[in-house]
Write an enzyme that holds these catalytic residues in place. Structure first.
Site, PDB file in Angstrom:
ATOM      1  N   TYR A 183      15.031  30.952   8.053  1.00  0.00           N
ATOM      2  CA  TYR A 183      13.849  31.839   8.373  1.00  0.00           C
ATOM      3  C   TYR A 183      14.527  31.715   9.690  1.00  0.00           C
ATOM      4  CZ  TYR A 183      11.933  31.908   4.024  1.00  0.00           C
ATOM      5  OH  TYR A 183      11.872  31.171   2.296  1.00  0.00           O
ATOM      6  N   LYS A 220       1.069  -1.633  -0.018  1.00  0.00           N
ATOM      7  CA  LYS A 220       0.098  -0.130  -0.078  1.00  0.00           C
ATOM      8  C   LYS A 220       0.848   1.884  -0.637  1.00  0.00           C
ATOM      9  CE  LYS A 220      -0.722   0.126   5.198  1.00  0.00           C
ATOM     10  NZ  LYS A 220      -1.269  -0.966   6.093  1.00  0.00           N
TER      11      LYS A 220
HETATM   12  C1  LIG Z   1      -0.971  -1.980   6.545  1.00  0.00           C
HETATM   13  C2  LIG Z   1      -1.686  -2.887   7.113  1.00  0.00           C
HETATM   14  C3  LIG Z   1      -0.596  -4.109   7.391  1.00  0.00           C
HETATM   15  C4  LIG Z   1       1.451  -3.883   7.391  1.00  0.00           C
HETATM   16  O1  LIG Z   1       1.072  -3.876   8.412  1.00  0.00           O
HETATM   17  P1  LIG Z   1       2.737  -3.354   8.343  1.00  0.00           P
HETATM   18  O2  LIG Z   1       3.000  -3.206  10.177  1.00  0.00           O
HETATM   19  O3  LIG Z   1       3.186  -2.272   7.954  1.00  0.00           O
HETATM   20  O4  LIG Z   1       3.133  -5.330   8.138  1.00  0.00           O
HETATM   21  C5  LIG Z   1      -1.547  -4.910   7.605  1.00  0.00           C
HETATM   22  N1  LIG Z   1      -2.714  -5.645   7.611  1.00  0.00           N
HETATM   23  C6  LIG Z   1      -3.404  -4.058   7.667  1.00  0.00           C
HETATM   24  C7  LIG Z   1      -5.140  -4.027   7.530  1.00  0.00           C
HETATM   25  C8  LIG Z   1      -2.866  -3.100   7.376  1.00  0.00           C
HETATM   26  O5  LIG Z   1      -4.016  -2.471   7.399  1.00  0.00           O
END
Ligand SMILES: *Cc1c(COP(=O)(O)O)cnc(C)c1O
Length: 371
Positions: free
Chosen positions: A265, A42
């Site tokens: 700044y 993702k």
């Molecule tokens: C992001 C996510 C994961 C992966 O989690 P990590 O801690 O990044 O390994 C697994 N399941 C769901 C539903 C997620 O949103």
């Protein structure tokens, strides 16, 4: 050595993905579980390039891919990735026909969502029942599991859906304490039992993400969904994984300044000696955290130098002390652990955040490359 601008060009700010690190991380994860690994890519593979990370993970033995949207899943399919893919967030709702056509599984987290899916489904859609196992952030609340399962059974009998999986999520796994996960594990078992009792067979059961995979075998069930771990982040901070990206930026301007010079700044940084300053063309618009501690620094020529003064939108200033660098010299903002190079964990600490926000925050002006 003159400090003035040199004519000619050099490499612009670049985020380089290191697929070999993803490969090594998948090997580390596989050594800790016999369950199938779903590579969660993702947010563009946590900023590392979804297709790049997915390819490396699948080549290293991940059997599934996970994304939040069907659009992201379709892009993986278009890139030739053929393993099963699950999507779970559906930011624009579930398009049942598109899911069936692309051969992408969808997680269904409420009775209403399943009802809407069944109403539009013409072909059979592969679904995972998303149960709230204690996170209260999506997933079907426990008092409606029976209703969801009953509806899923009817929908499966009508060939509208096929129940392929049952999923939950762990809210406390980064504590690396199995006792903290126990309530969710018990709920996941109860969900599995209810699904079997309803005659839906023995679908895949998946609960754990990176932390659970690395620290608590009781959470593994038939599949684990690993995102952060692929790119070298262990939220439980128990395993040293391999950083999978490197952010570099060229020095575009230098100056020799006397003691007492206010930098940036607000003049928030005042040199306490005669020193040299180097400007890097990356700022908060590129994902460099604006709020960070005075420890923040970058690597140049094998040494660590501090960020001087406020982070601007497009640039930061580095105090290089007695060292004078040429225009075009490459600085490493972060990279895999080792030597003077800061890691994403260092940046997260300096900014009071988690490494995930550092890697997912790198802006679109930064060029991408693959090692
Ligand atoms: C992001 C996510 C994961 C992966 O989690 P990590 O801690 O990044 O390994 C697994 N399941 C769901 C539903 C997620 O949103």
């Amino acid at each position: 050595m003159p400090l003035e601008r040199r004519s000619g060009t050099f490499s612009p700010p670049t985020l380089q993905t290191l697929p070999a690190a993803v490969t090594a991380n998948v090997a580390e994860l596989r050594a800790r579980t016999r369950s199938t690994i779903m590579a969660v890519v993702k947010a563009d593979g946590f900023g590392h390039g979804a297709v790049t990370v997915a390819r490396a993970a699948v080549a290293a033995g991940a059997g599934w891919l996970g994304t939040t949207s069907l659009a992201d899943a379709s892009a993986l399919r278009a890139a030739g990735l053929a393993v099963p893919i699950l999507t779970w967030l559906h930011p624009s709702g579930i398009d049942a026909e598109a899911a069936a056509a692309t051969g992408v599984d969808v997680a269904v987290g409420s009775v209403d969502e399943l009802g809407a899916l069944v109403a539009q489904a013409v072909s059979t859609v592969r679904i995972h029942l998303h149960m709230d196992t204690g996170m209260s952030r999506g997933g079907c609340p426990r008092d409606r599991w029976d209703e969801l399962i009953r509806l899923a059974r009817h929908a499966q009998q009508a060939r509208k859906v096929r129940v392929v999986g049952v999923m939950g999520h762990l809210p406390l796994a980064d504590r690396a304490d199995p006792a903290a996960n126990a309530p969710a594990v018990a709920r996941m078992r109860r969900a599995r039992q209810a699904v079997r009792a309803a005659g839906l067979g023995s679908p895949l059961v998946h609960l754990a993400a990176t932390s659970g995979t690395l620290t608590d075998p009781a959470t593994h069930f038939s599949m684990v969904r690993v995102g952060a771990g692929l790119v070298g982040i262990d939220p439980s901070e128990t395993v040293e994984l391999h950083g999978a990206s490197r952010l570099t930026a060229p020095i575009v301007h230098t100056a020799a300044v006397p003691a007492g010079t206010a930098v940036g700044y607000g003049g928030a940084y005042v040199t306490d000696r005669a020193t040299h300053l180097s400007v890097l063309p990356v700022g908060y618009a590129d994902g460099i955290p604006r709020e960070c501690s005075p420890q923040a620094g970058v690597e140049i020529g094998g040494r660590r130098f501090p960020v001087a003064g406020r982070v601007s939108m497009d640039q930061i200033v580095i105090d290089t002390g007695a060292d004078r660098f040429r225009i075009g010299t490459s600085a490493t903002v972060f990279g895999p652990a080792g030597g003077a190079t800061p890691t994403i964990r260092d940046w997260a600490r300096w900014a009071g955040t988690i490494p995930h926000t550092i890697v997912t925050g790198i802006g679109p002006r930064v060029k991408r490359s693959i090692a």
